[in-house]
Design an enzyme around this catalytic site. Sequence first.
Site, PDB file in Angstrom:
ATOM      1  CG  ASP A 273     -21.310   1.684  18.559  1.00  0.00           C
ATOM      2  OD1 ASP A 273     -21.112   2.117  19.676  1.00  0.00           O
ATOM      3  OD2 ASP A 273     -21.312   2.458  17.223  1.00  0.00           O
ATOM      4  CE  LYS A 280     -24.082   4.109  18.157  1.00  0.00           C
ATOM      5  NZ  LYS A 280     -23.980   5.020  17.254  1.00  0.00           N
ATOM      6  CG  ASP A 350     -21.714   6.376  19.189  1.00  0.00           C
ATOM      7  OD1 ASP A 350     -21.234   5.286  18.751  1.00  0.00           O
ATOM      8  OD2 ASP A 350     -22.489   7.036  18.831  1.00  0.00           O
ATOM      9  CD  GLU A 352     -17.951   2.292  18.026  1.00  0.00           C
ATOM     10  OE1 GLU A 352     -18.138   3.364  18.231  1.00  0.00           O
ATOM     11  OE2 GLU A 352     -18.296   1.487  16.920  1.00  0.00           O
ATOM     12  NE  ARG A 354     -14.352   7.969  14.030  1.00  0.00           N
ATOM     13  CZ  ARG A 354     -15.199   9.063  13.865  1.00  0.00           C
ATOM     14  NH1 ARG A 354     -14.399  10.167  14.010  1.00  0.00           N
ATOM     15  NH2 ARG A 354     -16.336   8.821  13.539  1.00  0.00           N
TER      16      ARG A 354
HETATM   17  N1  BES Z   1     -21.386   2.508  14.424  1.00  0.00           N
HETATM   18  C1  BES Z   1     -21.357   3.901  14.206  1.00  0.00           C
HETATM   19  C2  BES Z   1     -21.735   4.506  12.829  1.00  0.00           C
HETATM   20  C3  BES Z   1     -23.001   4.189  12.231  1.00  0.00           C
HETATM   21  C4  BES Z   1     -24.307   5.062  12.511  1.00  0.00           C
HETATM   22  C5  BES Z   1     -23.303   2.951  11.479  1.00  0.00           C
HETATM   23  C6  BES Z   1     -25.501   4.567  12.091  1.00  0.00           C
HETATM   24  C7  BES Z   1     -24.513   2.551  11.072  1.00  0.00           C
HETATM   25  C8  BES Z   1     -25.782   3.278  11.191  1.00  0.00           C
HETATM   26  C9  BES Z   1     -20.199   4.518  14.779  1.00  0.00           C
HETATM   27  O1  BES Z   1     -19.504   3.966  15.530  1.00  0.00           O
HETATM   28  C10 BES Z   1     -20.547   5.704  15.384  1.00  0.00           C
HETATM   29  O2  BES Z   1     -21.325   5.906  16.439  1.00  0.00           O
HETATM   30  N2  BES Z   1     -20.159   7.025  14.729  1.00  0.00           N
HETATM   31  C11 BES Z   1     -20.779   8.341  15.463  1.00  0.00           C
HETATM   32  C12 BES Z   1     -19.627   9.317  15.212  1.00  0.00           C
HETATM   33  C13 BES Z   1     -19.690  10.544  16.057  1.00  0.00           C
HETATM   34  C14 BES Z   1     -19.685  10.214  17.545  1.00  0.00           C
HETATM   35  C15 BES Z   1     -18.666  11.469  15.567  1.00  0.00           C
HETATM   36  C16 BES Z   1     -21.766   8.896  14.412  1.00  0.00           C
HETATM   37  O3  BES Z   1     -21.861   8.542  13.186  1.00  0.00           O
HETATM   38  O4  BES Z   1     -22.780   9.329  15.050  1.00  0.00           O
HETATM   39 ZN    ZN Z   2     -19.755   1.993  15.740  1.00  0.00          ZN
HETATM   40 ZN    ZN Z   3     -20.147   4.288  17.756  1.00  0.00          ZN
END
Ligand code: BES
Ligand code: ZN
Ligand code: ZN
Length: 500
Positions: A273, A280, A350, A352, A354
């Site tokens: 990811d 990110k 990001d 993704e 869901r």
């Molecule tokens: N895979 C991430 C969530 C994550 C973050 C898992 C850190 C493990 C450690 C997920 O896909 C994500 O990036 N979520 C974003 C959502 C935001 C854009 C609303 C997040 O948590 O920053």
């Molecule tokens: Zn993710």
């Molecule tokens: Zn993500």
Amino acid sequence: MINFTATTKKPNEISSDALVVFLRQEETAPEEKIVNALCGGQIQKLRQSKDFLGEPTKVRTLFNVPGCPRVLLVGLGKTAELTLEKLREAASIATQTLKSLPATSASIILPKIPKTTAEETAQAICESLSLACYEFNHYKTGKKDKPKIENIEIIVSQKEKREAEKGLAFARILAGAVITARDLGNHPSNIATPSHLAEHALRIGKERKNIKIKILHKPEIKKERMGGLLAVSKGSDEEPKFIILEYLPKKPARRGGGSFPTVVLAGKGITFDSGGISIKPADKMEEMKYDMAGAATVMATIKAASELKLPINLVGLIPATENLPSGKAIKPGDIITSRSGKTIEVVNTDAEGRLVLSDALDYAKKYNPTLVVDLATLTGAIMVALGDDIIGAFTNAEKYLGPLKTAAKTTGEKIWPMPLEKDYEQFIKSDFADLRNIGTTRYGDSVNAANFLKAFVDYPWIHLDIAGVAWATREKPYRPKGATGAGLRLMIEFLKKFKK
Ligand code: BES
Ligand code: ZN
Ligand code: ZN
């Protein structure tokens, strides 16, 4: 894997490199007297001088014991505070000491724990030892994966032997499954691609005749109109896969015939990811190879359930893809149609997980499930809320929360109930589509994400956000740094006792 056996040998009859005895803060355990006599009263002297009082996390090694190269005294703490988890922690600490010694075998006296059977105690020791020995040396040249500890025998009474053997057999399967899940999470994303996950599933299907595997490749994913999975995969050169595992055992006629309840497990399978176009920051981005931890846990859980012959229908659904930016990638503002027919405005690429899960949760309806559980490293926000050791549990079926909490208590994994707050549903309403994939406020994203998933569900459902627990940046008992295999023992314990 370590070879575990149960034996009725006496502590003075063993031929291992070490004898391990667990000591409590009270001097009440009968094995303490026996070992104290064996080592010429050394334990008593240590108690008198207050050098060792059986405190938790303390270990002492004794030498000069006739017939035994060394004796490890391992503190268990106070009897009144003793739990299976405390025993696992003590066994893990004993393992660290054993690993540091020139010892390849050990004999461990099975301690007695209040309100606990020999089966559970033996299982906990075997589980903890196997998992504490885990190292991921796959890519280190010159380092062998072979464990230094090869043979462990558990010293039991004649009466306990059969029970203890049952516990050891159970633990062997559980630990094997956790190790598989850890390996999958630790492999880098250039190896653990969606195709690699699919091949892993096919291998499970070959090994376990009662698990059926179906892999949906891109054309079939298109035919299924899995718009979420397709959208996330657009930026990647790796083909997406939708992996289906079915363990559907036949209910014997003597148990009333008919069929078992059906539980569907959905696992987020993002093999890397990067965030996509909503990319990110570089710091710690390498850890995002574990964004398929849910998928790994689901696959390993189904394999273990089949090995344990659990009387339940289990289906695993895994949407697997990378999330990368490119000229072909989905862009913020793009609107997609998920398998359910609902339209989604992708405000942040990001978010993704869901998107791909929306398709899996919709696909789950096919099975007329008694319960669907999804495991997903879904939100960074769950780590802000609960830290790195607690799973966030969202559910529309409160009655399963009790059994889930009980299972967590048994396995030492921690869950905490989180709200599917109705009032927050407004935050994921889009001006241009049915839903938007992030909230209009940046607060409470774990709840927004769960509410988003809820929109695709019309059955009893539990969503486990494992983003915090699936990866360890600090060492904990029987859990080294890296992928943890979190949720696996919890799921098996929950499914073992599952009732409609
Ligand atoms: N895979 C991430 C969530 C994550 C973050 C898992 C850190 C493990 C450690 C997920 O896909 C994500 O990036 N979520 C974003 C959502 C935001 C854009 C609303 C997040 O948590 O920053
Ligand atoms: Zn993710
Ligand atoms: Zn993500």
